[in-house]
Design a protein around this motif. Sequence first.
Motif, short mmCIF file in Angstrom:
data_model
loop_
_atom_site.label_atom_id
_atom_site.label_comp_id
_atom_site.label_asym_id
_atom_site.label_seq_id
_atom_site.Cartn_x
_atom_site.Cartn_y
_atom_site.Cartn_z
N GLN A 48 0.83 -1.21 0.00
CA GLN A 48 0.00 0.00 0.00
C GLN A 48 0.87 1.27 0.00
O GLN A 48 0.60 2.22 -0.74
CB GLN A 48 -0.92 0.01 1.21
CG GLN A 48 -2.00 -1.06 1.19
CD GLN A 48 -2.90 -1.00 2.43
OE1 GLN A 48 -2.83 -0.05 3.20
NE2 GLN A 48 -3.72 -2.02 2.62
N THR A 49 1.90 1.27 0.84
CA THR A 49 2.74 2.46 0.97
C THR A 49 3.55 2.70 -0.31
O THR A 49 3.69 3.84 -0.77
CB THR A 49 3.69 2.32 2.17
OG1 THR A 49 2.92 2.06 3.35
CG2 THR A 49 4.51 3.57 2.38
N ALA A 52 1.33 4.16 -2.99
CA ALA A 52 0.97 5.56 -2.74
C ALA A 52 2.12 6.52 -3.01
O ALA A 52 1.90 7.72 -3.21
CB ALA A 52 0.49 5.73 -1.30
N THR A 53 3.36 6.01 -3.01
CA THR A 53 4.53 6.88 -3.16
C THR A 53 5.34 6.59 -4.42
O THR A 53 6.43 7.14 -4.59
CB THR A 53 5.45 6.74 -1.94
OG1 THR A 53 5.85 5.36 -1.80
CG2 THR A 53 4.75 7.19 -0.66
N THR A 151 -0.69 0.51 11.27
CA THR A 151 -0.96 1.22 10.02
C THR A 151 0.13 2.25 9.77
O THR A 151 0.78 2.73 10.70
CB THR A 151 -2.34 1.92 10.03
OG1 THR A 151 -2.35 2.91 11.07
CG2 THR A 151 -3.46 0.93 10.25
N SER A 153 1.27 5.75 7.02
CA SER A 153 1.07 6.68 5.90
C SER A 153 2.37 7.44 5.74
O SER A 153 3.04 7.77 6.73
CB SER A 153 -0.10 7.63 6.16
OG SER A 153 0.11 8.39 7.34
N SER A 155 5.15 10.26 3.48
CA SER A 155 5.42 11.33 2.53
C SER A 155 6.86 11.18 2.08
O SER A 155 7.71 10.71 2.84
CB SER A 155 5.21 12.71 3.18
OG SER A 155 6.13 12.89 4.25
N ILE A 171 7.34 9.22 7.98
CA ILE A 171 6.29 8.21 8.06
C ILE A 171 5.44 8.49 9.30
O ILE A 171 5.97 8.87 10.34
CB ILE A 171 6.89 6.79 8.13
CG1 ILE A 171 5.85 5.73 7.78
CG2 ILE A 171 7.53 6.50 9.45
CD1 ILE A 171 5.79 5.40 6.35
N GLU A 172 4.13 8.38 9.15
CA GLU A 172 3.25 8.42 10.31
C GLU A 172 2.79 7.01 10.59
O GLU A 172 2.27 6.33 9.71
CB GLU A 172 2.04 9.33 10.06
CG GLU A 172 1.13 9.43 11.30
CD GLU A 172 -0.06 10.33 11.09
OE1 GLU A 172 0.11 11.57 11.19
OE2 GLU A 172 -1.15 9.80 10.80
N SER A 185 5.45 10.04 14.49
CA SER A 185 6.00 10.59 13.25
C SER A 185 7.49 10.29 13.26
O SER A 185 8.19 10.59 14.23
CB SER A 185 5.76 12.10 13.17
OG SER A 185 6.30 12.62 11.96
#
Length: 269
Positions: A48-49, A52-53, A151, A153, A155, A171-172, A185
């Motif tokens: 998933q990560t 998304a990137t 989980t 998410s 950037s 990363i969060e 974070s």
Amino acid sequence: MDILVCIKRIPDISGQITLDASGTDIDDSGLGHTTSAHEECAVELAIQTAAATGGKVTVLTLGPAEAVEQLRAAVGVGANDGILIETEDPGAFGPEDIAQVIGDVIRDRAEGGQSFDLVLLGNDAADTGDFQVPIRLAYDLEYPVLTGIQTLSASTGSGSDRSGSSGGGSIEARGIGPAGTEIFSLELPAVIAVQEGGVDPRYPSITGRMKAKKARIAEYVAPEPGAGNPRIGLELPPDTANEVTILGEGPDAAGALVDVLEEIGVIRS
């Protein structure tokens, strides 16, 4: 974001469990093999990560030649390629050994131009209960580390670190702590130990299975394990009786049966 996921070939323990001669591992000679739920979730989070990137996912395992089966299973659900660190005796490698070997491969890949922004592992080993590898690996790489994460998410950013990672992103991460959800974070590159429960691992598609058969699996030969890193001894729980014979007839037998059911917790008085 390029992500490395470290997985482990473990026995499918749905059958009868026995220990090997050393007493430090499960005798898997008569068992099938799989990957732990923690690591299946780590693979899913990585996929998933990376999607998304705009990155990719590499899976790595230390084990026998047959462990390529678990690597290809991960490719079948969306990973891009795999790394097998081959040894015929994975049980001889303690957590410190495994962390060192993985770290050496990461550094070797960085020198060759392939860097990893994020390294994911299962929170603990499903067969032996080891939980040290993520922390020891982070120490070896000098990366920050989180455990018990469910989980992610991310950037992306720019720049590079001493190991060749693109770095610069963050990363969060979320996990469940004693007081509820915990949010962190973390600057990249980083090591994260994943605990099941945050995502549902996907099943391989027909296309994924076909891709997995042709996927590139790089191979390394594992070094000799360190002499000062013994494995923890394991013990099986004692056998318990699973049959009860009630002697007598009529009210006496019925009363004895009720007493037995109360003793084993089936009913309460």
